[in-house]
Scaffold this motif. Structure first.
Motif, short mmCIF file in Angstrom:
data_model
loop_
_atom_site.label_atom_id
_atom_site.label_comp_id
_atom_site.label_asym_id
_atom_site.label_seq_id
_atom_site.Cartn_x
_atom_site.Cartn_y
_atom_site.Cartn_z
N ALA A 147 0.85 -1.19 0.00
CA ALA A 147 0.00 0.00 0.00
C ALA A 147 0.89 1.24 0.00
CB ALA A 147 -0.90 -0.01 1.23
N ILE A 148 0.43 2.28 -0.69
CA ILE A 148 1.18 3.53 -0.77
C ILE A 148 0.26 4.66 -0.27
CG2 ILE A 148 2.53 5.08 -2.24
CD1 ILE A 148 2.81 2.82 -4.24
N ASP A 153 0.75 18.09 3.79
CA ASP A 153 -0.28 18.99 3.28
C ASP A 153 -0.51 18.84 1.79
OD1 ASP A 153 -0.54 19.97 5.83
OD2 ASP A 153 0.84 21.64 5.52
N PHE A 154 0.55 18.49 1.05
CA PHE A 154 0.44 18.39 -0.41
C PHE A 154 0.75 16.99 -0.91
CE2 PHE A 154 1.71 22.79 0.59
CZ PHE A 154 0.60 23.45 0.08
N GLY A 155 0.62 15.98 -0.04
CA GLY A 155 0.87 14.61 -0.46
C GLY A 155 2.30 14.34 -0.87
N GLN A 156 3.23 15.17 -0.37
CA GLN A 156 4.62 15.06 -0.83
C GLN A 156 5.41 13.96 -0.12
OE1 GLN A 156 3.34 17.35 1.11
NE2 GLN A 156 4.82 18.46 2.36
N VAL A 157 4.90 13.45 1.01
CA VAL A 157 5.61 12.40 1.76
C VAL A 157 4.99 11.06 1.38
CG1 VAL A 157 6.27 11.55 4.03
CG2 VAL A 157 6.03 14.02 3.65
N VAL A 158 5.76 10.23 0.71
CA VAL A 158 5.25 8.91 0.28
C VAL A 158 5.57 7.89 1.37
CG1 VAL A 158 5.36 7.13 -1.50
CG2 VAL A 158 5.64 9.53 -2.12
N ARG A 159 4.54 7.19 1.83
CA ARG A 159 4.72 6.20 2.90
C ARG A 159 4.20 4.85 2.40
NH1 ARG A 159 0.98 4.84 6.88
NH2 ARG A 159 -0.28 6.68 6.33
N TYR A 160 5.00 3.82 2.64
CA TYR A 160 4.63 2.47 2.20
C TYR A 160 4.19 1.64 3.40
CZ TYR A 160 7.18 3.92 -1.97
OH TYR A 160 7.60 4.60 -3.08
#
Length: 396
Positions: A147-148, A153-160
């Motif tokens: 899952a990603i 605030d702008f969805g800039q941090v991608v977490r898996y």
């Protein structure tokens, strides 16, 4: 990130015209570039309205790959079919991005079904949404089975993370469907499928790349551009599945000097190499505040500021006094542009579709050019329309 309509007083960067912000649509194509994972990507944003379809036509003429953007609510619309025909004509491999999953009434499954029924594409999801509309939280990567999530605030941090328990069964079914669709269009994966072998992640990615370049399969990605969800995986996919300039065969026509109608087709060298003569195509003209702005795609060699280039249609020579890279309506002066790059020139008297070359007077005869198809010296009259991949096949 801003909306095209510019409700926040800023508006989208690529839609800089006042008319575009009033109407909320793209009116003229705009060029920009970005660097993603140390790779430079040239981007042309084209309109989606039927009255402005010539902007799509001349952009596709010089592109190596494309991203077809669909609305999760509207799905495949009339103009989508026109753009699909244009991409087929120029043999452009493409990815599909279904946008606006956060809107009320979004249904990506219906958009995929329309791609299959209306556009006759062998298409399949490579991602799956975690929730829809106001519950849209992230996406599930079906290839790597994870899952990603997009934080900040702008969805800039991608977490898996792990696939949520309630989506695991559906994700397994979608992944199997993806493998079957790719196996139908890729021989190597098809053999593994018939032998009931489970393909590895790298096997699946390579098979998707081969099938996408052949235009026999269309990977479908999901997200919401306004919320910046799903954009980073899409950029990764552009690097993984679309061709770089050196992988696309482009041809020039070499006219005989005795005015005969015989033409020699020459394969151009699209690698970042300044040893080959420059060959470029003027694909768009624009009346700007500094006079006529000519957009040029460099197909071979290197174009430097101060070079003298020749228009092969008129035979006139002109000196490149200013060389810029475009970022929508902003410009950045550069000293040189290599093969695969898109630049803009000022004060060039030409028409859309003209070819430019730094005419080589080394005495190389036309017959030598025939024997050495990787050299495009001499008066190249025009660039062939065949800039596609491997032959006649049925992929921004």
């Amino acid at each position: 990130m801003h909306e095209v309509k510019g409700k926040d007083g800023v508006g989208a960067v690529m839609d800089s015209m006042e008319l575009e912000r009033q109407r909320g649509i793209t009116v003229q194509s705009a060029a920009t570039y970005t660097v993603w994972k140390d790779v430079n990507i040239n981007i042309i944003d084209t309109p989606g309205h039927v009255d402005l379809t010539i902007e799509v036509e001349r952009a596709l003429r010089v592109l190596d790959g494309a991203v077809l953007v669909l609305c999760a609510v509207g799905g495949v619309q009339c103009q989508t079919m026109t753009v699909n025909r244009q991409m087929k004509r120029y043999n452009v491999p493409f990815l599909t991005f279904i946008n606006k999953l956060d809107r009320v009434g979004s249904n990506p499954a219906r958009a995929l079904q329309q791609m299959r029924s209306k556009l006759s594409h062998n298409a399949a999801f490579v991602q799956m949404p975690i929730g829809l509309e106001s519950d849209f939280k992230g996406i599930i990567d079906l290839i790597e089975e994870r899952a990603i999530y997009f934080d900040g605030d702008f969805g800039q941090v991608v977490r898996y993370g792990e696939i949520p328990a309630e989506f695991r069964a559906a994700a397994a079914d979608r992944r199997q469907e993806l493998i079957e669709c790719v196996a139908n269009s890729d021989e190597q994966l098809g053999e593994m499928f018939l032998e009931e072998k489970i393909p590895s992640v790298s096997d699946l990615k390579l098979a998707i790349r081969r099938a996408t370049l052949n235009r026999s399969f269309t990977p479908v990605f999901l997200g919401s551009a306004l919320k910046n969800k799903g954009v980073q995986p899409l950029l990764d996919a552009v690097l993984e599945y679309l061709p770089n300039p050196s992988e696309v065969p482009n041809y020039a026509l070499l006219h005989q000097e005795d005015d005969s109608k015989e033409k020699t087709k020459i394969l151009m060298n699209s690698k970042r190499d300044s040893s080959h003569p420059f060959v470029g195509l003027a694909f768009k003209l624009e009346a700007g505040r500094f006079g006529q702005l000519t957009y040029v795609r460099n197909y071979q060699g290197e174009l430097k500021k101060g070079d003298t280039i020749y228009n092969t249609r008129t035979g006139k020579k002109v000196r490149v006094q200013r060389l810029v890279r475009m970022h929508a309506d902003m410009m950045e002066d550069v000293e040189e542009v290599f093969a695969g790059g898109i630049c803009a020139l000022f004060g060039i008297d030409c028409a859309s579709g003209d070819t430019f070359t730094n005419k080589d007077n080394s005495g190389l005869s036309v017959s030598e050019s025939k024997q050495n198809p990787h050299r495009a010296e001499g008066p190249c009259a025009c660039l062939e329309l065949e800039n596609g991949a491997q032959g006649e096949q049925e992929s921004i």
